[in-house]
Design a protein around this motif. Structure first.
Motif, mmCIF file in Angstrom:
data_model
loop_
_atom_site.group_PDB
_atom_site.id
_atom_site.type_symbol
_atom_site.label_atom_id
_atom_site.label_comp_id
_atom_site.label_asym_id
_atom_site.label_seq_id
_atom_site.Cartn_x
_atom_site.Cartn_y
_atom_site.Cartn_z
ATOM 1 N N THR A 1 -11.458 -3.915 -3.285
ATOM 2 C CA THR A 1 -10.159 -3.554 -3.834
ATOM 3 C C THR A 1 -9.112 -4.394 -3.132
ATOM 4 O OG1 THR A 1 -10.866 -1.278 -4.269
ATOM 5 C CG2 THR A 1 -8.493 -1.699 -4.191
ATOM 6 N N VAL B 1 -5.002 -5.286 -2.888
ATOM 7 C CA VAL B 1 -3.660 -4.811 -3.190
ATOM 8 C C VAL B 1 -2.667 -5.926 -2.912
ATOM 9 C CG1 VAL B 1 -1.908 -3.069 -2.694
ATOM 10 C CG2 VAL B 1 -4.340 -2.472 -2.557
ATOM 11 N N GLU B 2 -1.831 -6.255 -3.877
ATOM 12 C CA GLU B 2 -0.873 -7.350 -3.725
ATOM 13 C C GLU B 2 0.404 -7.024 -4.489
ATOM 14 O OE1 GLU B 2 1.353 -10.422 -2.982
ATOM 15 O OE2 GLU B 2 -0.536 -10.075 -1.923
ATOM 16 N N LEU C 1 -1.131 -12.091 -7.491
ATOM 17 C CA LEU C 1 -2.179 -11.206 -8.003
ATOM 18 C C LEU C 1 -2.895 -11.842 -9.191
ATOM 19 C CD1 LEU C 1 -1.896 -7.376 -8.378
ATOM 20 C CD2 LEU C 1 -2.849 -8.730 -10.242
ATOM 21 N N GLN D 1 -11.430 -5.323 -7.780
ATOM 22 C CA GLN D 1 -10.375 -4.617 -8.497
ATOM 23 C C GLN D 1 -9.039 -5.021 -7.893
ATOM 24 O OE1 GLN D 1 -10.178 -0.383 -7.825
ATOM 25 N NE2 GLN D 1 -8.995 -0.011 -9.689
ATOM 26 N N TRP D 2 -8.140 -5.531 -8.724
ATOM 27 C CA TRP D 2 -6.834 -5.984 -8.264
ATOM 28 C C TRP D 2 -5.771 -4.959 -8.626
ATOM 29 C CZ3 TRP D 2 -5.858 -10.557 -5.607
ATOM 30 C CH2 TRP D 2 -6.971 -11.376 -5.411
ATOM 31 N N LEU D 3 -5.005 -4.528 -7.608
ATOM 32 C CA LEU D 3 -3.987 -3.512 -7.805
ATOM 33 C C LEU D 3 -2.631 -4.043 -7.364
ATOM 34 C CD1 LEU D 3 -5.841 -0.395 -6.329
ATOM 35 C CD2 LEU D 3 -5.713 -1.102 -8.736
ATOM 36 N N ALA D 4 -1.617 -3.814 -8.191
ATOM 37 C CA ALA D 4 -0.257 -4.171 -7.814
ATOM 38 C C ALA D 4 0.299 -3.068 -6.926
ATOM 39 C CB ALA D 4 0.615 -4.335 -9.058
ATOM 40 N N GLY D 5 0.822 -3.440 -5.751
ATOM 41 C CA GLY D 5 1.354 -2.424 -4.859
ATOM 42 C C GLY D 5 2.038 -3.034 -3.662
ATOM 43 N N GLY E 1 3.060 1.244 -1.316
ATOM 44 C CA GLY E 1 2.197 1.339 -2.487
ATOM 45 C C GLY E 1 0.735 1.538 -2.178
ATOM 46 N N ASP F 1 -3.330 6.815 -3.210
ATOM 47 C CA ASP F 1 -4.461 6.936 -4.148
ATOM 48 C C ASP F 1 -5.509 5.840 -3.950
ATOM 49 O OD1 ASP F 1 -3.119 9.113 -5.381
ATOM 50 O OD2 ASP F 1 -1.957 7.717 -6.613
ATOM 51 N N LEU F 2 -5.653 5.380 -2.724
ATOM 52 C CA LEU F 2 -6.710 4.415 -2.422
ATOM 53 C C LEU F 2 -7.870 5.122 -1.729
ATOM 54 C CD1 LEU F 2 -4.686 1.360 -1.036
ATOM 55 C CD2 LEU F 2 -5.830 1.525 -3.257
#
Length: 320
Positions: free
Chosen positions: A110, A112-113, A119, A134-138, A143, A146-147
């Motif tokens: 995972t 986060v960027e 990203l 999995q790429w998450l914007a945060g 941010g 919920d990880l």
């Protein structure tokens, strides 16, 4: 050290067609921000052109620093086989490639960027990577809700972009997400070392076990104006040399890092080499950080037998 071939090919595809003059201007601006450790509320990779300049000029050096840090942790933790990986402030995925090369056991990641261009570029590069990512914007400072916890958690070259007041809460959150090992990597500057020292103190107070680079849990024995850091030679590609206007086929990246484990370690290295070894005919002088919490210089000669032969092979940053 060089980038993995699949990553190099993916970067070349992203950079194909970009104007060299545009790349040079963006690379100069990016390099200035990194050297000055600029904190103006704008992340270094907020613009698409800045991300491309990073791919050409900074990613090889950052990869070398992160990979070297991961390798040092793996050497001390030979039984650590992470299955899950979380990288915060992932940029275009530099740490993903380093972690995958170091620990083939990683099955999912995972990342986060907060920068949309970084990203998007990272996700594009990751299509050439075997790990499911999995790429998450945060935003790294707010941010990270919920990880799920991960076996291996990392944050690399991010703390230097944050205000000092944001670092302790971020480290507390990252440690809460760490099931196995937390890796923190920073530029090898005096300021980067001080940030690492503060993180080290916080993690020890929180019950962490420091496994690298320190061979002990005592206070750091290094005093200013000296500072603890390491260095790795990085091969420059043609586009890297053109973007920087450089002639040399390699450059040196200085970095500092910390590896903290949930589990106590039955044994740690007796010492770590914390400066370039100085060799002469029949002798080697090493600056060591030792298991007893001290830092000292040790002169080894041929009379020392195997210890001398080991010292002849030792490099800056090696565990002994």
């Amino acid at each position: 050290m060089e980038l993995p071939a699949p990553l190099r090919a993916a970067i070349d595809a992203v950079l194909d067609g970009i104007s060299l003059s545009d790349l040079q201007r963006a690379a100069t601006r990016l390099s200035t921000r990194y050297r000055a450790e600029t904190q103006d509320g704008t992340m270094h990779l907020d613009e698409e052109l800045a991300v491309k300049a990073y791919l050409a000029t900074r990613m090889p050096a950052t990869y070398a620093a992160v990979r070297s840090s991961f390798d040092a942790a793996r050497e001390v933790l030979p039984d650590f086989e992470p299955k899950t990986f979380l990288d915060v402030g992932a940029g275009p995925g530099t740490a993903l490639w380093a972690a995958g090369a170091c620990w083939p056991t990683i099955a999912s990641a995972t990342l986060v960027e907060g920068s949309a261009p970084a990203l998007a570029t990272g996700a594009r590069l990751a299509t050439a990577h075997p790990v499911a990512a999995q790429w998450l914007a945060g935003d790294v400072s707010s941010g990270l809700r919920d990880l799920a916890p991960a076996d291996l958690v990392s944050i690399a070259y991010v703390l230097d972009e944050l205000p000092s007041r944001a670092i302790a809460p971020l480290i507390e959150r990252l440690w809460s997400l760490t099931a196995g090992v937390l890796m923190v990597v920073e530029p090898g500057t005096p300021a980067g070392w001080k940030r690492i020292l503060a993180v080290r103190e916080q993690l020890i107070a929180g019950g962490a076990h420091i496994v690298a680079p320190c061979p002990h849990m005592a206070s750091c024995p290094i005093t200013e104006p000296d500072w603890c850091h390491f260095s790795r030679k990085v091969a420059r590609s043609r586009v890297h040399r053109l973007a920087k206007g450089a002639e040399a086929p390699w450059e040196e990246e200085k970095f500092v890092y910390l590896a903290a484990s949930r589990a106590p370690q039955p044994s740690l290295p007796r010492a770590r080499v914390i400066a370039p070894p100085r060799t002469a005919s029949g002798r080697v002088r090493l600056k060591l950080c030792s298991l007893d919490g001290s830092a000292c210089e040790r002169l080894l000669t041929k009379r020392d037998g195997q210890a001398y032969r080991d010292a002849r092979r030792a490099d800056w940053g090696d565990a002994l």
